[in-house]
Every structure is written in structure tokens, then in C-alpha cells.
Design an enzyme around this catalytic site. Structure first.
Site, PDB file in Angstrom:
ATOM      1  N   HIS A   1       0.814  -1.215   0.000  1.00  0.00           N
ATOM      2  CA  HIS A   1       0.000   0.000   0.000  1.00  0.00           C
ATOM      3  C   HIS A   1       0.850   1.269   0.000  1.00  0.00           C
ATOM      4  O   HIS A   1       0.350   2.362  -0.261  1.00  0.00           O
ATOM      5  CB  HIS A   1      -0.935  -0.002   1.220  1.00  0.00           C
ATOM      6  CG  HIS A   1      -2.237   0.675   0.957  1.00  0.00           C
ATOM      7  ND1 HIS A   1      -2.412   1.613  -0.026  1.00  0.00           N
ATOM      8  CD2 HIS A   1      -3.448   0.549   1.566  1.00  0.00           C
ATOM      9  CE1 HIS A   1      -3.663   2.047  -0.020  1.00  0.00           C
ATOM     10  NE2 HIS A   1      -4.312   1.402   0.920  1.00  0.00           N
TER      11      HIS A   1
ATOM     12  N   ASP B   1      -1.831   2.712  -4.396  1.00  0.00           N
ATOM     13  CA  ASP B   1      -3.077   3.149  -3.771  1.00  0.00           C
ATOM     14  C   ASP B   1      -4.214   2.523  -4.574  1.00  0.00           C
ATOM     15  O   ASP B   1      -3.979   1.797  -5.550  1.00  0.00           O
ATOM     16  CB  ASP B   1      -3.176   4.674  -3.724  1.00  0.00           C
ATOM     17  CG  ASP B   1      -3.011   5.330  -5.082  1.00  0.00           C
ATOM     18  OD1 ASP B   1      -3.149   4.618  -6.110  1.00  0.00           O
ATOM     19  OD2 ASP B   1      -2.750   6.544  -5.130  1.00  0.00           O
TER      20      ASP B   1
END
Length: 494
Positions: free
Chosen positions: A467, A471
Site C-alpha cells: 500500500h 493506492d
């Protein structure tokens, strides 16, 4: 070359007494290999990180001690799978001495010196041999083999064991009269001894070179319990344990029930599986995983595969086509072909698209790499996958064939697995989990423009992404490009 070696050895002997003098008259001297590296460091020696020492003493033939080499950047211990040379055999430069099972594969340990194998210190089948631990002794002249003392291996091991006998030192100074039956101790075994107040001299070690393992202590407790030391000595040993590990907290015996030893069986683990367990845990603990999934229609891919087989006699697997589709998607979305740079605190883009493919072997999961997969044809990818998979299962992968990679694919489509989530393989930032194809009924627009129910084959794809690099928008963009490659299969030929 022989003259250069003799000159270097002469220099070593001339400086040995001042550089490496030992009180008993034995001198530890650098080998010609080590001295040669001062003047010229070869890529091979840098890669293997072989540590070799030449030992000489009064009345003892000059000999060299070969230590366990570091055959990969992450290797700190290994197993001796097979000795290719026997004691007394002649050794030439480039000869394979033995096969070593590392944390990645089984690799060959080649000799960088000429000589004769005088003594094997670590026999075939030895497990968890630490990097730097002596494994063999060589000499330059075969006549020197008979001049080696019978207990030469004990002298070498004594030098290695000296800094590790900390518990023996503790027990001796804590007023315990009997000497322990082990020369080394694992941290978990040390904690158990302190926790249960056991008498160390009553415990028997089963580990390599007299190492007391956690299983030895648990077995002693299960068998009825060895004698316990006095309360004062127990407090001293426990205190020394907590002093050496101030951050750990050991609960009282009542709060740590022992697992019933009759309800399970310990299975030996390979080096590869040990490293896999460690890396997966580190990945889940240190990498924030983002999960995104998509279903793609597989029928165009299956039709394209059959066409290649019928018209061009080219046999490719679904996995081969998936590799090509993923590689092109990464090329079209270069931000997804990246990794997290801890030093800079930001993502770093990769220069090439190198796909790691998960291959199951008897020793554990291996990930050979298809390099520049976006630039290769389907036939080239198919051939390379077959070759790398065979090497992986035989444990013959070279370091450059499994180290690196920018993205991974794990395919369980050959099993009854519809979908699953894979764990990221650091330092990569993404891995795609591929499930099996299933026939489903859904609305389909016919050639006449009328919507009617139809049967299609769908396959589930799940992306596990870092992450910090991905995104939601970037992940969606990558999966959208990937889905386009499956719906318009001709894109794979561009």
C-alpha cells in the site's frame, strides 16, 4: 601460478609469528587465497565469500582449513547435501568439492585452490552448518596427509567453540559442581532451563557438535523431569538470563503449559522452508497489504491457445499467457512495476519487467524469474518456464535465476482453488494470485443485439500490493490494463 602461491605462502610464514602468534607455539596464518585477494579481488571470490585459513605448527604439516562459504547474500547456515570428493582425492581449481543446500537452492562449492582433500570435518548430511564453520582440511602435498595428527579436527573445533561456551562458564561460576554434557546451547533451551530451574548437567544434547536444543529440554521435562538446582543457583542463572535479554519477559511455569509431546510429531525442515517462514512473517508484519480482485473472461484466451496449437503446433499453457499479459500490463502501467525504497522513503521504479513465478518443490516454494518478460514471445516464455521449473524441482537453480524479480505470480488454477490471497515477496511490491477457471451463466449480448443468458468461463485474479507503492487508483489502473489484455488477446502479439 604455483610460483606465485609459493611466494605468497612464504610471505605469510615470514609474518605469521608477528601477526597471528598464539601462546602454545601454533601460528594462524593467512592463506595464499586470502593474500591474493589483497592484490586482486575476483568476482567469484566476492560472490562465494569463502573463508580459508592456513594453519601451521611445530611438527605438523602445513594445511588449510576450508570453512562453510556464503553461497547467497542471505545465507547464514547450510546443509552438506553431498561430498563430491573423498578424503585423499586430488583437487584442481574449479573442481566441485561438495553440494551445499542453502536457503534458496542446492549449489555446488567449487575449489579455488589446488591440493588434496586431507580430512572432511563436516560429514555428508550435516544440517544447519553455520557460515564460517570449518568443513574440511586440505594440503598441498599428498605426503602431508599422514603427518596430520589424528585429533586435528578437535583442535580446529576447539577454536570455534571457545566463544560459544557461555552457559558452561555461567554454571561453573554459579557454584554448580557438575559440568554440563553440552558445549553449546540454543537461546530457547537456555530460557527453559532458567524457567523450570533444571540441573544443566543432567541434560543430554542432540544437536550438532554438542548443542543443547529446545527439544532436548522439553523431552527431559516430559520424561519425568531432570533434577532441579538449588533455589539460590536457580535465581542466579535466571538472573543472568534476564540480564542478557532485558527486553524479554518469561511467564511463570504455571502460565506456560507445555504442549503434550504425545499429540504431535516434529518434522525436519529444509533451509528453504525455514527462510520462507521467516520472510513471510516479515512481509506480513512490515508490509501493509492492499487487496484488489477482478474476474476475467477466459474464453478468448482458451480459443487463442487452441488456435496456436492447431495452426502453428505451438503448445503454451494458460500460465504462460498469464505471464505475458501481466508483463504487458506492468509495461503499460510502469508505476505498478516498482518497489518501496526504505532509504528514500518513496517508491522506486524498476527498469525492467522481471516476473517471478511460484514453483512448488519438495523442499519448498521457489520463485525462478522470467526476465524482460514483456519483450519475449509466448513460445520463448513457455520454453523458459519449463526449463526453470525443472531446475527448481531438481534444486539446480543458479542465484541469478531466482534472485531479483519485480513482480510475482502464484497460480493455483491446476487445483480446485477458485480464489486466494497471496503474500507479497519483499522487496517486490505486488503479487498476483490466479485461481482456476469456472463456467458460469451470465447475461451475454448476442450478434443480434439481444441480451440472453450464456455460459462463459471466468477466472479470479487477486492482487496483493504494497500500500506504500499502490493506492486504490493505481491498483485499479493496473487491473484494468490486465483485464484488457484478456478480453483482447491479440494485444499479446504486439
Amino acid at each position: 601460478m604455483a610460483n606465485v602461491r609459493s611466494l605468497l605462502l612464504g610471505l605469510a610464514r615470514a609474518r605469521g609469528s608477528s601477526l597471528f602468534g598464539i601462546s602454545n607455539g601454533t601460528h594462524l596464518r593467512p592463506s595464499s587465497f586470502a593474500l591474493a585477494n589483497i592484490f586482486s579481488r575476483s568476482p567469484l571470490s566476492d560472490e562465494l565469500l569463502v573463508r580459508v585459513r592456513c594453519i601451521s605448527s611445530t611438527g605438523v604439516a602445513s594445511h588449510m582449513v576450508l570453512e562453510m562459504p556464503a553461497l547467497s547474500p542471505t545465507m547464514n547456515q547450510g546443509n552438506i547435501a553431498k561430498w563430491r570428493k573423498k578424503e585423499g582425492d586430488k583437487i584442481d581449481v574449479g573442481d566441485v568439492l561438495c553440494e551445499i543446500e542453502t536457503d534458496k537452492a542446492t549449489l555446488e562449492f567449487e575449489s579455488l585452490e589446488e591440493g588434496f582433500l586431507a580430512k572432511i570435518l563436516t560429514p555428508e548430511g550435516s544440517k544447519d552448518v553455520l557460515v564460517g564453520q570449518p568443513i574440511a582440511i586440505t594440503v598441498e602435498d599428498p605426503d602431508e596427509i599422514k603427518n596430520l595428527p589424528a585429533d586435528i579436527s578437535k583442535g580446529v573445533e576447539a577454536k570455534q567453540d571457545k566463544p560459544t561456551q557461555d552457559l558452561t562458564h555461567d554454571v561453573k561460576h554459579e557454584g554448580i559442581s557438575e559440568k554440563p554434557n553440552f558445549s553449546r546451547i540454543s537461546p530457547s533451551a537456555r530460557l527453559l532451563i532458567a524457567e523450570y530451574g533444571l540441573e544443566p548437567s543432567s541434560l543430554k544434547a542432540s544437536g550438532p557438535r554438542g548443542t543443547l536444543l529446545k527439544g532436548d529440554v522439553l523431552a527431559a521435562i516430559k520424561s519425568g523431569g531432570p533434577p532441579r538446582i538449588s533455589e539460590s543457583s536457580q535465581e542466579k542463572i535466571s538472573g543472568s538470563t534476564h540480564t542478557s535479554q532485558p527486553s524479554s519477559h518469561t511467564p511463570p511455569p504455571s502460565a506456560t503449559p507445555l504442549l503434550d509431546m504425545d499429540t504431535h510429531e516434529d518434522l525436519p525442515n529444509t533451509q528453504i522452508r525455514k527462510v520462507i517462514a521467516k520472510r513471510l512473517l516479515e512481509s506480513k508484519q512490515s508490509t501493509p497489504h492492499l487487496y484488489l480482485s477482478i474476474d476475467v473472461i477466459l474464453d478468448p484466451l482458451l480459443a487463442f491457445r487452441n488456435e496456436l496449437k492447431e495452426r502453428h503446433n505451438l503448445k503454451v499453457s494458460v500460465n504462460d499467457i498469464v505471464i505475458k499479459a501481466v508483463a504487458l500490463a506492468l509495461r503499460n502501467v510502469p508505476e505498478a512495476n516498482a518497489f518501496w525504497n526504505n532509504e528514500k522513503g518513496e517508491p522506486s521504479l524498476c527498469d525492467s519487467v522481471d516476473i517471478s513465478i511460484a514453483v512448488a518443490t519438495d523442499k519448498g516454494l521457489m520463485t525462478p524469474i522470467i526476465r524482460n518478460a514483456d519483450q519475449k514471445t509466448l513460445s520463448a516464455i513457455s520454453l523458459e518456464v519449463k526449463e526453470l521449473a525443472e531446475k527448481a524441482r531438481a534444486g539446480k537453480l543458479k542465484p541469478n535465476e531466482f534472485q531479483g524479480g519485480t513482480f510475482s505470480i502464484s497460480n493455483l488454477g491446476m487445483f480446485p482453488v477458485d480464489h486466494f490471497c497471496a503474500i507479497i515477496n519483499p522487496p517486490q511490491a505486488g503479487i498476483l494470485a490466479v485461481g482456476r477457471g469456472n463456467k458460469v451463466v451470465e447475461p451475454v449480448v448476442g450478434s443480434d443485439g439481444i441480451v440472453k443468458p450464456g455460459v462463459v468461463t471466468k477466472m479470479s485474479l487477486k492482487l496483493s500490493a504494497d500500500h506504500r507503492v499502490f493506492d486504490g487508483q493505481l491498483g485499479g489502473k493496473f487491473l484494468s490494463s490486465l483485464a484488457s489484455n484478456f478480453s483482447d488477446i491479440s494485444r499479446l502479439l504486439l
